[in-house]
Design an enzyme around this catalytic site. Sequence first.
Site, PDB file in Angstrom:
ATOM      1  N   GLY A  71       0.805  -1.221   0.000  1.00 31.04           N
ATOM      2  CA  GLY A  71       0.000   0.000   0.000  1.00 31.04           C
ATOM      3  C   GLY A  71       0.836   1.267   0.000  1.00 31.04           C
ATOM      4  O   GLY A  71       2.058   1.240  -0.180  1.00 31.04           O
ATOM      5  N   ALA A 149      -8.960   1.135   5.975  1.00 26.85           N
ATOM      6  CA  ALA A 149      -7.777   0.855   5.161  1.00 26.85           C
ATOM      7  C   ALA A 149      -7.300  -0.564   5.430  1.00 26.85           C
ATOM      8  O   ALA A 149      -7.524  -1.121   6.516  1.00 26.85           O
ATOM      9  CB  ALA A 149      -6.662   1.851   5.489  1.00 26.85           C
ATOM     10  N   ILE A 150      -6.646  -1.150   4.422  1.00 24.16           N
ATOM     11  CA  ILE A 150      -6.139  -2.508   4.530  1.00 24.16           C
ATOM     12  C   ILE A 150      -4.709  -2.550   3.979  1.00 24.16           C
ATOM     13  O   ILE A 150      -4.453  -2.033   2.891  1.00 24.16           O
ATOM     14  CB  ILE A 150      -7.025  -3.501   3.749  1.00 24.16           C
ATOM     15  N   GLY A 162      -2.481  -5.231   8.931  1.00 23.48           N
ATOM     16  CA  GLY A 162      -3.885  -5.632   8.915  1.00 23.48           C
ATOM     17  C   GLY A 162      -4.834  -4.560   8.443  1.00 23.48           C
ATOM     18  O   GLY A 162      -4.722  -4.067   7.317  1.00 23.48           O
ATOM     19  N   SER A 164      -7.511  -0.971   9.466  1.00 21.66           N
ATOM     20  CA  SER A 164      -7.835   0.126  10.371  1.00 21.66           C
ATOM     21  C   SER A 164      -9.210   0.651   9.994  1.00 21.66           C
ATOM     22  O   SER A 164      -9.525   0.813   8.810  1.00 21.66           O
ATOM     23  CB  SER A 164      -6.788   1.247  10.308  1.00 21.66           C
ATOM     24  N   CYS A 180      -3.691   6.620   0.694  1.00 17.64           N
ATOM     25  CA  CYS A 180      -3.594   5.519  -0.271  1.00 17.64           C
ATOM     26  C   CYS A 180      -3.474   6.006  -1.706  1.00 17.64           C
ATOM     27  O   CYS A 180      -3.819   5.284  -2.649  1.00 17.64           O
ATOM     28  CB  CYS A 180      -4.784   4.574  -0.123  1.00 17.64           C
TER      29      CYS A 180
END
Length: 224
Positions: A71, A149-150, A162, A164, A180
């Site tokens: 990311g 988010a990931i 992980g 959020s 992002c």
Amino acid sequence: MVEWRVSDSPVPYREALAFMEDRVAKIAAGEAEEMIWLLEHPPLYTAGTSAKREDLVDPDRFPVFEAGRGGQYTYHGPGQRVAYVMLDLNKRGRDVRCFVRQLEDWVIAALDEFNVKGEIRDGRVGVWVQRPDKPKAADGSLREDKIAAIGVKLRKWVSFHGISINVEPDLSHFEGIVPCGIRDHGVTSLVDLGLPVEMADLDLALRATFCRIFVSKLNATSEV
């Protein structure tokens, strides 16, 4: 057997990274159980492996950390629930794409507990909600804001980092980055959507929905 850990006060980012590194090594060696760690961080920005320098709009606003996960830039801070996911994909199929989809499905299922419809979009990482309360985009489409988010990393097929989810963070803190790498959409939170949700409420939703998403998949893998 998955251990759940909840930290009641903000955890420094480097401390969290060190803990995850150690735990992942132990899981890979068969010396520790899988873990989900629920926590908050002090205000900070993290840079994923695809982060672009120009997306760090205000580099002096908060500390910036190289995260090592996939990311781009993201924000962490009080009022945002971070769930660090340390799971052994050796016994969960070794399918990275499937695992990321499970994380998305987990977030969507947890949001559904509050009657919030989370959605994923091609080319846009994370989970999004439509905002019919906002003016439409120039093309006439509904505005969409990011609520979760990931970003994950794998080592010996054990995951860390992980998800959020924004419960009630200061949304102005996101202005120091292009979250992002997406400039055309905003960010939101459960409270921003008008829901009086507290962190403990989300934690209960995450625990309840985790079993539906991940335990059922583990059982299916074991039966193959």
